[in-house]
Motif scaffolding. Structure first.
Motif, mmCIF file in Angstrom:
data_model
loop_
_atom_site.group_PDB
_atom_site.id
_atom_site.type_symbol
_atom_site.label_atom_id
_atom_site.label_comp_id
_atom_site.label_asym_id
_atom_site.label_seq_id
_atom_site.Cartn_x
_atom_site.Cartn_y
_atom_site.Cartn_z
ATOM 1 N N ASP A 126 0.835 -1.203 0.000
ATOM 2 C CA ASP A 126 0.000 0.000 0.000
ATOM 3 C C ASP A 126 0.871 1.255 0.000
ATOM 4 N N LEU A 127 1.949 1.221 0.763
ATOM 5 C CA LEU A 127 2.905 2.330 0.757
ATOM 6 C C LEU A 127 3.449 2.546 -0.648
ATOM 7 N N PHE A 128 3.829 1.468 -1.319
ATOM 8 C CA PHE A 128 4.363 1.589 -2.682
ATOM 9 C C PHE A 128 3.339 2.207 -3.624
ATOM 10 N N GLN A 129 2.094 1.736 -3.551
ATOM 11 C CA GLN A 129 1.076 2.280 -4.461
ATOM 12 C C GLN A 129 0.741 3.727 -4.117
ATOM 13 N N GLU A 130 0.758 4.069 -2.842
ATOM 14 C CA GLU A 130 0.497 5.456 -2.431
ATOM 15 C C GLU A 130 1.567 6.383 -2.993
ATOM 16 N N GLU A 131 2.801 5.960 -2.888
ATOM 17 C CA GLU A 131 3.893 6.776 -3.423
ATOM 18 C C GLU A 131 3.816 6.872 -4.944
ATOM 19 N N THR A 132 3.482 5.768 -5.603
ATOM 20 C CA THR A 132 3.352 5.770 -7.056
ATOM 21 C C THR A 132 2.258 6.737 -7.495
ATOM 22 N N HIS A 133 1.149 6.735 -6.775
ATOM 23 C CA HIS A 133 0.030 7.639 -7.059
ATOM 24 C C HIS A 133 0.494 9.099 -7.042
ATOM 25 N N HIS A 134 1.207 9.472 -5.984
ATOM 26 C CA HIS A 134 1.640 10.869 -5.869
ATOM 27 C C HIS A 134 2.823 11.190 -6.787
ATOM 28 N N ARG A 135 3.631 10.198 -7.083
ATOM 29 C CA ARG A 135 4.712 10.422 -8.051
ATOM 30 C C ARG A 135 4.114 10.731 -9.420
ATOM 31 N N GLY A 136 2.990 10.093 -9.738
ATOM 32 C CA GLY A 136 2.289 10.401 -10.982
ATOM 33 C C GLY A 136 1.845 11.853 -11.036
ATOM 34 N N GLU A 137 1.400 12.370 -9.903
ATOM 35 C CA GLU A 137 1.048 13.793 -9.841
ATOM 36 C C GLU A 137 2.268 14.664 -10.128
ATOM 37 N N LEU A 138 3.386 14.319 -9.502
ATOM 38 C CA LEU A 138 4.616 15.091 -9.737
ATOM 39 C C LEU A 138 4.996 15.057 -11.210
ATOM 40 N N ILE A 139 4.876 13.889 -11.828
ATOM 41 C CA ILE A 139 5.192 13.763 -13.254
ATOM 42 C C ILE A 139 4.337 14.726 -14.067
#
Length: 164
Positions: A126-139
């Motif tokens: 869940d931590l990994f997916q949460e970070e991926t979600h917000h990294r997508g925003e940064l992208i």
């Protein structure tokens, strides 16, 4: 323990994104961009906070993680120091994780105060997916600024690690 490899990959990317943010004007880093958290800084700090909350608190059986006042981080140096503190503790905690530990249940506290059991591995995923979600925003926000995000796929990351 592929879950730990995914977290290692996320840590690699956290540093790459911090490096990218450090090259921007601070005004651009803190500008309200109308995303899940107002600014690039706030999204990034949230990512670091989640690492802290999940690994350094919830995984250790402590649901009382501290809140983060984003406005206290008024320079890239303060953001970097926060990242270093969180990752230092997180890496020490993750170094103790065994396959048996991944299967262990911990109590996960919700905002309403209720709790439920969750396996450590599920929490880390869940931590990994949460970070991926917000990294997508940064992208997306970096693209809007005509800044190339420092993205590297998981497979590219694994290949680069094999070459070392």
């Amino acid at each position: 323990m592929k879950t730990l490899k995914l977290l290692e990959y996320s840590q690699f990317l956290r540093h790459k994104y911090l490096e990218t943010l450090s090259k921007l004007l601070w005004e651009d880093v803190v500008k309200d961009r109308g995303a899940s958290f107002p600014s690039l800084r706030d999204i990034y700090l949230h990512i670091v906070f989640v690492v802290d909350a999940y690994i350094n608190y919830a995984l250790q059986g402590n649901p009382n993680y501290p809140s983060v006042n984003y406005n206290e981080y008024d320079s890239i140096e303060k953001v970097t120091k926060y990242l270093e503190q969180v990752e230092s503790k997180a890496n020490a905690n993750l170094s103790k994780v065994t396959p048996e530990e991944l299967a262990r249940n911990i109590e996960r506290k919700q905002k309403d105060g209720s709790t439920f059991p969750v396996p450590v591995e599920d929490l880390l995923l869940d931590l990994f997916q949460e970070e991926t979600h917000h990294r997508g925003e940064l992208i997306a926000l970096l693209w809007q600024m005509d800044v190339t995000p420092p993205h590297k796929s998981f497979i590219q990351y694994l290949r680069s690690q094999m070459r070392k």
